[in-house]
Design a protein around this motif. Structure first.
Motif, PDB file in Angstrom:
ATOM      1  N   ALA A 173       0.833  -1.200   0.000  1.00  0.00           N
ATOM      2  CA  ALA A 173       0.000   0.000   0.000  1.00  0.00           C
ATOM      3  C   ALA A 173       0.869   1.251   0.000  1.00  0.00           C
ATOM      4  N   GLY A 174       0.422   2.267  -0.729  1.00  0.00           N
ATOM      5  CA  GLY A 174       1.141   3.535  -0.774  1.00  0.00           C
ATOM      6  C   GLY A 174       2.176   3.639  -1.872  1.00  0.00           C
ATOM      7  N   ARG A 175       2.476   2.540  -2.543  1.00  0.00           N
ATOM      8  CA  ARG A 175       3.464   2.585  -3.623  1.00  0.00           C
ATOM      9  C   ARG A 175       2.797   2.994  -4.926  1.00  0.00           C
ATOM     10  N   THR A 176       3.558   3.657  -5.795  1.00  0.00           N
ATOM     11  CA  THR A 176       3.030   4.083  -7.085  1.00  0.00           C
ATOM     12  C   THR A 176       2.926   2.894  -8.029  1.00  0.00           C
ATOM     13  N   LEU A 177       2.206   3.085  -9.121  1.00  0.00           N
ATOM     14  CA  LEU A 177       2.078   2.015 -10.113  1.00  0.00           C
ATOM     15  C   LEU A 177       3.426   1.637 -10.691  1.00  0.00           C
ATOM     16  N   LYS A 178       4.306   2.621 -10.865  1.00  0.00           N
ATOM     17  CA  LYS A 178       5.641   2.325 -11.379  1.00  0.00           C
ATOM     18  C   LYS A 178       6.410   1.472 -10.388  1.00  0.00           C
ATOM     19  N   GLN A 179       6.319   1.801  -9.102  1.00  0.00           N
ATOM     20  CA  GLN A 179       7.001   1.018  -8.074  1.00  0.00           C
ATOM     21  C   GLN A 179       6.427  -0.388  -7.979  1.00  0.00           C
ATOM     22  N   LEU A 180       5.149  -0.532  -8.312  1.00  0.00           N
ATOM     23  CA  LEU A 180       4.512  -1.850  -8.301  1.00  0.00           C
ATOM     24  C   LEU A 180       4.753  -2.622  -9.593  1.00  0.00           C
ATOM     25  N   GLY A 181       5.373  -1.962 -10.580  1.00  0.00           N
ATOM     26  CA  GLY A 181       5.629  -2.614 -11.863  1.00  0.00           C
ATOM     27  C   GLY A 181       4.409  -2.720 -12.750  1.00  0.00           C
ATOM     28  N   LEU A 182       3.415  -1.834 -12.545  1.00  0.00           N
ATOM     29  CA  LEU A 182       2.174  -1.902 -13.305  1.00  0.00           C
ATOM     30  C   LEU A 182       2.012  -0.752 -14.293  1.00  0.00           C
ATOM     31  N   ASP A 183       2.944   0.206 -14.309  1.00  0.00           N
ATOM     32  CA  ASP A 183       2.765   1.385 -15.146  1.00  0.00           C
ATOM     33  C   ASP A 183       2.709   1.026 -16.629  1.00  0.00           C
ATOM     34  N   ARG A 184       3.531   0.082 -17.064  1.00  0.00           N
ATOM     35  CA  ARG A 184       3.520  -0.292 -18.482  1.00  0.00           C
ATOM     36  C   ARG A 184       2.297  -1.129 -18.839  1.00  0.00           C
ATOM     37  N   ASP A 185       1.780  -1.884 -17.889  1.00  0.00           N
ATOM     38  CA  ASP A 185       0.532  -2.600 -18.138  1.00  0.00           C
ATOM     39  C   ASP A 185      -0.605  -1.604 -18.379  1.00  0.00           C
ATOM     40  N   VAL A 186      -0.608  -0.526 -17.607  1.00  0.00           N
ATOM     41  CA  VAL A 186      -1.659   0.488 -17.746  1.00  0.00           C
ATOM     42  C   VAL A 186      -1.533   1.211 -19.087  1.00  0.00           C
ATOM     43  N   THR A 187      -0.324   1.667 -19.431  1.00  0.00           N
ATOM     44  CA  THR A 187      -0.160   2.401 -20.693  1.00  0.00           C
ATOM     45  C   THR A 187      -0.448   1.499 -21.892  1.00  0.00           C
ATOM     46  N   SER A 188      -0.066   0.234 -21.814  1.00  0.00           N
ATOM     47  CA  SER A 188      -0.363  -0.688 -22.911  1.00  0.00           C
ATOM     48  C   SER A 188      -1.860  -0.894 -23.060  1.00  0.00           C
ATOM     49  N   ALA A 189      -2.580  -1.002 -21.934  1.00  0.00           N
ATOM     50  CA  ALA A 189      -4.040  -1.168 -21.981  1.00  0.00           C
ATOM     51  C   ALA A 189      -4.705   0.056 -22.600  1.00  0.00           C
ATOM     52  N   ILE A 190      -4.184   1.234 -22.283  1.00  0.00           N
ATOM     53  CA  ILE A 190      -4.756   2.470 -22.825  1.00  0.00           C
ATOM     54  C   ILE A 190      -4.505   2.568 -24.320  1.00  0.00           C
ATOM     55  N   VAL A 191      -3.279   2.259 -24.761  1.00  0.00           N
ATOM     56  CA  VAL A 191      -2.972   2.286 -26.191  1.00  0.00           C
ATOM     57  C   VAL A 191      -3.848   1.282 -26.935  1.00  0.00           C
ATOM     58  N   ALA A 192      -4.049   0.107 -26.350  1.00  0.00           N
ATOM     59  CA  ALA A 192      -4.903  -0.896 -26.990  1.00  0.00           C
ATOM     60  C   ALA A 192      -6.341  -0.406 -27.101  1.00  0.00           C
ATOM     61  N   PHE A 193      -6.832   0.259 -26.066  1.00  0.00           N
ATOM     62  CA  PHE A 193      -8.216   0.740 -26.037  1.00  0.00           C
ATOM     63  C   PHE A 193      -8.428   1.898 -27.008  1.00  0.00           C
ATOM     64  N   LEU A 194      -7.498   2.835 -27.029  1.00  0.00           N
ATOM     65  CA  LEU A 194      -7.654   4.016 -27.888  1.00  0.00           C
ATOM     66  C   LEU A 194      -7.152   3.789 -29.304  1.00  0.00           C
ATOM     67  N   GLY A 195      -6.084   2.996 -29.429  1.00  0.00           N
ATOM     68  CA  GLY A 195      -5.474   2.825 -30.733  1.00  0.00           C
ATOM     69  C   GLY A 195      -5.953   1.622 -31.504  1.00  0.00           C
ATOM     70  N   GLY A 196      -6.593   0.670 -30.828  1.00  0.00           N
ATOM     71  CA  GLY A 196      -7.139  -0.481 -31.529  1.00  0.00           C
ATOM     72  C   GLY A 196      -6.185  -1.639 -31.688  1.00  0.00           C
ATOM     73  N   PHE A 197      -5.027  -1.607 -31.019  1.00  0.00           N
ATOM     74  CA  PHE A 197      -4.116  -2.743 -31.070  1.00  0.00           C
ATOM     75  C   PHE A 197      -3.297  -2.775 -29.791  1.00  0.00           C
ATOM     76  N   ASP A 198      -2.777  -3.947 -29.475  1.00  0.00           N
ATOM     77  CA  ASP A 198      -1.980  -4.147 -28.268  1.00  0.00           C
ATOM     78  C   ASP A 198      -0.505  -4.019 -28.633  1.00  0.00           C
ATOM     79  N   PRO A 199       0.190  -2.971 -28.178  1.00  0.00           N
ATOM     80  CA  PRO A 199       1.596  -2.803 -28.560  1.00  0.00           C
ATOM     81  C   PRO A 199       2.472  -3.940 -28.088  1.00  0.00           C
ATOM     82  N   ARG A 200       2.139  -4.549 -26.961  1.00  0.00           N
ATOM     83  CA  ARG A 200       2.966  -5.656 -26.480  1.00  0.00           C
ATOM     84  C   ARG A 200       2.775  -6.905 -27.327  1.00  0.00           C
ATOM     85  N   ALA A 201       1.538  -7.135 -27.781  1.00  0.00           N
ATOM     86  CA  ALA A 201       1.302  -8.274 -28.663  1.00  0.00           C
ATOM     87  C   ALA A 201       2.036  -8.078 -29.971  1.00  0.00           C
TER      88      ALA A 201
END
Length: 272
Positions: A173-201
């Motif tokens: 608790a209290g750690r940022t998404l980057k510290q939790l290792g989730l920041d790239r999961d979030v940005t990838s999900a957003i790019v997939a949602f807005l851009g129509g493709f999954d950059p990691r895939a």
């Protein structure tokens, strides 16, 4: 961020912060969203960040009060995005404000990205009927300050909501998404949602083709290394034609395509 004029051709993404916080807390997402062709605008609610005045109440049942957060955000959209609907991003309190705004002013909103959105029970119950825009709902499974069990059923029952649950490998608790290792999961999900493709895939598909086994003319086993062009400047050669078309359609088409090449390139290079 700098506010565009209402005549700007780029669609707007409006960021609504949590309580207590400020618009700058959303700045780490600007690169991913702007690469999808949006102009990013972050709002400091009164009494937060650089905005003067008394603080607005942080309770979601106050979202619709006269001069409250929904009225303020809608007025800002009239200035920066009068000619086309905007994407809304909101975290916690801001997520509830984004959903409330989309329900009251459906013509102003094209899509929503909401992270741990907070809404009172009556608003949650009305969400399936009132929400017209597609929404990506992001949640960290272990976050007990925003318990998923309290909201999951409502967002799962809303036909235009897609719930994506993230799980931290080591929760604290209290750690940022980057510290939790989730920041790239979030940005990838957003790019997939807005851009129509999954950059990691896309990155995995290319990476798998970089090194392949084979045999030379004498029958000896060799490793074939293929050269791959990620992109050239702003042209977006790292994306397929279908991905470019999909992104253009999601944004309404027209004008020079501004694509999520930067995010894709970074993920690809990390994969190498």
């Amino acid at each position: 961020s700098s506010a565009p004029s209402s005549s700007s051709s780029s669609p707007v993404a409006l960021f609504l912060h949590g309580f207590p916080s400020e618009g700058e807390s959303c700045a780490w997402l600007f690169a991913a969203v702007s690469h999808c062709g949006y102009t990013c605008v972050a709002l400091d609610m009164p009494g937060f960040g650089h905005s003067p005045g008394p603080r607005l109440p942080g309770r979601s049942e106050k979202n619709y009060q006269r001069g409250g957060p929904v009225d303020l955000a809608a007025a800002l959209l009239e200035h920066v995005s009068a000619r086309q609907p905007a994407v809304l991003y909101g975290y916690d309190w801001g997520g509830g404000v984004a959903l409330s705004l989309a329900c009251r002013f459906p013509s102003k909103v094209s899509r929503l990205i909401v992270f741990h959105p907070s809404l009172h029970p009556a608003a949650l119950a009305a969400l399936p009927k009132q929400l017209k825009a597609s929404a990506l709902v992001l949640w960290v499974q272990q976050d007990q300050f925003h318990p998923l069990s309290k909201f999951k059923a409502a967002y799962m029952s809303a036909p235009r909501c897609t719930l994506q649950v993230l799980k931290a490998k080591q929760w604290q608790a209290g750690r940022t998404l980057k510290q939790l290792g989730l920041d790239r999961d979030v940005t990838s999900a957003i790019v997939a949602f807005l851009g129509g493709f999954d950059p990691r895939a896309a990155a995995r598909q290319v990476t798998e083709g970089l090194h392949t086994g084979g045999r030379d003319a004498e029958g000896k086993e060799v490793t074939v290394v293929r050269a791959v062009t990620l992109d050239r400047g702003e042209g977006g050669e790292g994306l397929s034609d279908s991905e470019r078309r999909t992104m253009a359609e999601r944004r309404g088409g027209g004008g020079e395509e501004r694509e999520a090449v930067g995010e894709l390139k970074r993920v690809m290079e990390e994969g190498r």
